[in-house]
Scaffold this motif. Structure first.
Motif, short mmCIF file in Angstrom:
data_model
loop_
_atom_site.label_atom_id
_atom_site.label_comp_id
_atom_site.label_asym_id
_atom_site.label_seq_id
_atom_site.Cartn_x
_atom_site.Cartn_y
_atom_site.Cartn_z
N THR A 134 -0.54 -1.66 -4.93
CA THR A 134 -1.93 -1.28 -5.22
C THR A 134 -1.97 -0.09 -6.18
OG1 THR A 134 -1.82 -0.08 -3.13
CG2 THR A 134 -3.00 -2.16 -3.13
N GLU A 135 -1.05 0.86 -6.04
CA GLU A 135 -1.05 2.03 -6.93
C GLU A 135 -0.53 1.66 -8.32
OE1 GLU A 135 -0.60 5.45 -3.46
OE2 GLU A 135 1.12 5.01 -4.74
N GLN A 153 -5.16 -6.85 10.47
CA GLN A 153 -3.83 -6.36 10.11
C GLN A 153 -2.98 -6.16 11.36
OE1 GLN A 153 -2.17 -5.93 7.32
NE2 GLN A 153 -3.73 -6.19 5.74
N ARG A 166 -2.86 2.91 5.59
CA ARG A 166 -2.63 1.47 5.41
C ARG A 166 -1.16 1.14 5.19
NH1 ARG A 166 -7.77 -0.54 5.08
NH2 ARG A 166 -9.33 0.66 3.93
N ALA A 167 -0.26 2.06 5.55
CA ALA A 167 1.18 1.84 5.28
C ALA A 167 1.67 0.55 5.92
CB ALA A 167 1.99 3.02 5.80
N GLN A 226 -6.73 5.15 1.65
CA GLN A 226 -5.28 5.04 1.43
C GLN A 226 -4.82 5.79 0.18
OE1 GLN A 226 -2.88 4.16 3.27
NE2 GLN A 226 -1.15 3.73 1.92
N ALA A 266 4.03 1.28 -4.37
CA ALA A 266 2.91 0.55 -3.78
C ALA A 266 2.29 -0.34 -4.85
CB ALA A 266 1.87 1.52 -3.24
N TYR A 314 0.80 -1.22 0.00
CA TYR A 314 0.00 0.00 0.00
C TYR A 314 0.83 1.27 0.00
CZ TYR A 314 -3.75 -3.26 1.14
OH TYR A 314 -4.65 -4.29 1.11
N GLY A 315 2.16 1.16 0.03
CA GLY A 315 3.00 2.35 0.09
C GLY A 315 3.51 2.57 1.51
N ARG A 316 4.52 3.41 1.65
CA ARG A 316 5.18 3.61 2.94
C ARG A 316 4.57 4.74 3.76
NH1 ARG A 316 7.27 -1.31 3.32
NH2 ARG A 316 8.90 -1.75 1.79
N HIS A 358 -0.15 -2.16 6.46
CA HIS A 358 -0.93 -3.34 6.09
C HIS A 358 -0.11 -4.30 5.24
CE1 HIS A 358 -5.28 -1.75 6.82
NE2 HIS A 358 -4.46 -1.47 7.81
#
Lengths: 383, 397
Positions: free
Chosen positions: A202-203, B308, A142-143, B328, A200, A136-138, A145
């Motif tokens: 997701t991105e 999570q 959600r970093a 997000q 990420a 999800y990225g840093r 997750h």
């Protein structure tokens, strides 16, 4: 651009699973000197056998190895470092100081716990290209997750619209990570400075599935295509062929294709009725009965001869026997010391001059620790 | 003010059409001057839905607007021999050429056997994308993204066991090939001091054949993966909650113990033997009967947030709109707003990765059909407006 080309490039990879390993492997097969860093007590999870029909194989290091790991981590050298051990952490720092690229796909916070935050990495190597891959990225809520491929598929909306799969988003991450590595190196060559990349999955996945969101983002619509429906195509789908679970995939791209299909299927009455729902249903029925008496390849070749885009729906056995793959040398044998000789797909980039090939079988844990310390740091450095 | 990117000074000719568009877009956003060459009637993608509601014609496609951003655009019928002198002039200053020749969009000057493009500069990296490859018995098969996906082996594994195989929608595999084309350009430019210019070939059939260990898996055990879902040990899988669905992936003992705690540590799940995936597989029905009702009583957000924290890889099973609205990507400023003279302001996915300092920069919107014909043919190549008019008349431009 660099005077060294690809061969002089030094890459350190903490990459695990598919996204991390395939990124490292591809760089190695393009010619870079890539080392995979593994913790001796905690080897890559991909080493653990997931196929119950294959024997459990333990390499001399005591870790497992298997064909999946072998296929995804060829061509790299393996350095065992326990990052919680001060001596190994110091060795890592010295390797990093002479490296060009660092790739990781750790959960957020792991590098920080070893004291390797962005500032420390920059201190160790101001010209480092660091590509950090995560679900999800840093940053953001959600970093922290965790995500594997099919979680990303679900999160992006594709499990609903298509199927609950996910490894395609590992390959999506690989492609973007490779672009980030080379773009980062180009930046460094121009400016002398390094770069830190936050990738990420997701991105990156959302960028490749953009058409899925555009109607909602721009028009406020919430429609998406049904199964096997290609937007813009007058007819697309799969049709059952002779045999069990045998299929032909066909896509008509325009009115010209529509007329060609009507001629092939003996439906001249439908030829000028392109776009009418009843005509589409009629042509679908004609395809279904035409395919039912043919094998997928008979149907594919006949449809192709009529000028249409058509393909048999292949399984892995078809791929293994694929005359196209065999004639192009796409299947290569690699002899592995613990798994024996096995066939794998060849590197996909076919450069005319740059030497792209499988360099070595997938490594054992720590197989090249002493060798790499000597190569990268010089003979005077004790391992 | 947009500064120079890492590819500042690099020029790329883009004959990649719909198949190569994503890769050349990224090269443009890295700072390269990418000139997209379209057939005079426009790229096929200009008609690809979804379209901007209420707009018709060659600028209506949101797909084109997204994939072709970062480029300038000119028209030229690159399949005609008369195009070769103009292609030669364009190529004189180009460091890379990306092409995706097909029967309907041929490229003049391509020698398939010799793997050479007659008009490209000898120092250029030429990347050629095809569905099946430039040689081999299937080289001339006509293909689309949909039929390629079928032939590549992945489709037969997707879908329900008693339903038909289902292809990944839209053009993701073309985009993956396009990304590898960008990789080839970048790696080729990096290796240019050593290797010089060169021709690189990429086949979509091979990109697909290399994924999901299909070939090696068959070679190792003659196993054919079908649409039967992989034998997943519960609680791995999709579960219904109060307000939607959630997907859990439970691969190792810590994941499993997290799930037990998430469900309130019921005594029925306390058996340490259940740490083992094989044991959970054998007792799948029993576990599903214990897990299902408990998850059904929880909300999706609650399962994901608490799960999570307990170390379980899990996610909401979103609709596409659910992803767009998720906090997000919003918090990270992922969605991009860009102005377009015909489409107005449009929102699209933004950069696929971010960096400090920035490597990718949104530099320009997608070109209108033939938008840069005059500036390129007359301004940069030095032709007279009358010549351009004659080429237009002839259908060459």
């Amino acid at each position: 651009m660099s005077e060294k080309g690809l061969a002089g490039l030094k890459v350190i990879s903490f990459g695990t699973a598919i996204a991390g390993n395939v990124t490292a492997m591809t760089l190695a097969e393009l010619g870079a000197d890539v080392i995979k860093v593994e913790a001796p007590g905690r080897p890559d999870p991909l080493r653990v056998r997931i196929y119950p029909d294959l024997p459990r194989v333990v390499e001399p290091s005591g870790a497992e190895t298997n064909i999946m790991f072998a296929g995804y981590s060829r061509s790299v050298r393996d350095v065992a470092l326990d990052m919680k051990d001060p001596g190994d952490l110091d060795r890592f720092g010295r390797l990093l100081a002479v490296a060009d690229v660092l790739v990781d796909n750790f959960a957020t916070g792991v590098l920080d716990r070893w004291g390797l935050d962005a500032g420390r990495l920059r201190h160790l190597n101001p010209a480092l290209v660091h590509v950090s891959v995560s679900g999800y990225g840093r940053t953001g809520p959600r970093a922290h997750h965790l995500a594997y491929g099919s979680n990303i598929n679900a999160f992006l909306g594709l499990s609903r619209v298509w199927a609950p799969h996910g490894t395609q988003f590992d390959y999506t991450a690989v492609g973007h990570a490779l672009i980030a590595v080379f773009a980062g190196l180009a930046h460094r060559d121009r400016t002398g400075g390094g770069v830190a990349v936050d990738l990420a999955q997701t991105e990156a996945g959302g960028a490749l599935m953009a058409p899925l969101y555009l109607d909602y983002l721009v028009n406020g619509g919430a429609g998406w295509p049904g199964p096997n429906e290609v937007p813009g195509s007058p007819l697309s789908g799969v049709f059952a062929c002779r045999g069990h679970d045998e299929w032909l995939a066909v896509e008509l791209e325009d009115d010209e294709d529509w007329r060609l299909a009507c001629a092939l299927l003996g439906e001249p009455a439908l030829a000028e009725r392109w776009g009418e729902p009843a005509a589409v249903a009629g042509l679908r029925a004609a395809f279904a009965s035409w395919c039912a008496t043919r094998t997928p390849h008979q149907a594919m070749f006949a449809a192709q001869r009529a000028g249409l885009a058509a393909g048999a729906v292949h399984d892995s056995e078809d791929l293994y026997l694929d005359a196209q793959h065999r004639s192009r040398g796409f299947v290569v044998e690699v002899d592995h010391p613990d798994l024996g000789p096995l066939e794998y797909p060849a590197p996909i980039h076919r450069f005319g001059r740059t030497d792209v090939r499988v360099r070595r079988p997938s490594p054992r844990v720590g197989e090249h620790t002493a060798e790499v310390l000597r190569d990268w740091l010089g003979p005077h450095v004790a391992p | 003010m947009i500064g120079p990117g890492p590819l500042d000074g690099v020029r790329v000719l883009d004959l990649g059409g719909e198949m190569g568009g994503y890769g050349t877009r990224l090269l443009g956003e890295l700072g390269a001057d990418v000139i997209k060459i379209e057939p005079p009637a426009g790229d096929r993608q200009r008609r690809r839905p979804p379209l901007r509601a209420g707009i018709e014609g060659p600028e209506a496609s949101l797909v084109f607007a997204y994939y072709q951003a970062g480029k300038r655009g000119i028209t030229l019928d690159a399949g005609r021999d008369e195009a070769v002198p103009l292609l030669t002039e364009l190529a004189a200053g180009a460091d890379a050429v990306v092409l995706a020749p097909s029967k309907r969009t041929p490229v003049a000057g391509l020698d398939r056997a010799a793997r050479a493009l007659s008009w490209a500069s000898t120092t250029a990296v030429v990347v050629c994308l095809t569905p099946y490859g430039l040689d081999g018995p299937l080289r001339d098969l006509r293909a689309t993204h949909f039929t390629s996906y079928a032939m590549g082996g992945l489709m037969k594994r997707m879908g329900t066991p008693d339903g038909e195989p289902v292809a990944v929608p839209y053009q993701q595999m073309h985009d993956q090939l396009a990304m590898q084309a960008a990789v080839a350009v970048l790696a080729g430019l990096r290796d240019r001091p050593v290797a010089g210019g060169q021709f690189v070939e990429l086949s979509l059939h091979e990109l697909l054949g290399a994924q999901d260990d299909q070939l090696d898996r068959y070679a190792a055990s003659f196993e054919i993966a079908g649409r039967t879902p992989a034998r997943q040990a519960p609680p791995t899988g999709v579960w219904q909650c109060l307000d939607g669905e959630v997907e859990l992936l439970v691969h190792n003992p810590p994941h499993w113990r997290g799930v037990v705690r998430l469900l309130g540590s019921p005594p029925e799940l306390a058996d340490p033997a259940l740490d083992d995936r094989g044991e959970r597989l054998a007792r799948g029905t029993e576990i599903a009967a214990l897990v299902g009702p408990r998850l059904l009583a929880m909300r999706v957000d609650e399962v994901v947030e608490r799960g999570q924290k307990l170390g379980i890889p899990c996610a909401a099973v979103n609709s596409p709109a659910g992803f767009v609205e998720d906090p997000q990507p919003r918090a990270r400023g992922y969605w991009r707003r860009a102005a377009h003279p015909v489409l107005g302001t449009i929102r699209t996915p933004g950069d696929p990765f971010r960096s400090a300092p920035a490597l990718l920069t949104h530099r320009r919107r997608a070109p209108l059909l033939g938008e840069h014909n005059t500036v390129v043919y007359c301004g940069e190549l030095g032709h007279e407006p009358a010549e351009l008019a004659a080429w237009r008349e002839d259908g060459l431009v």
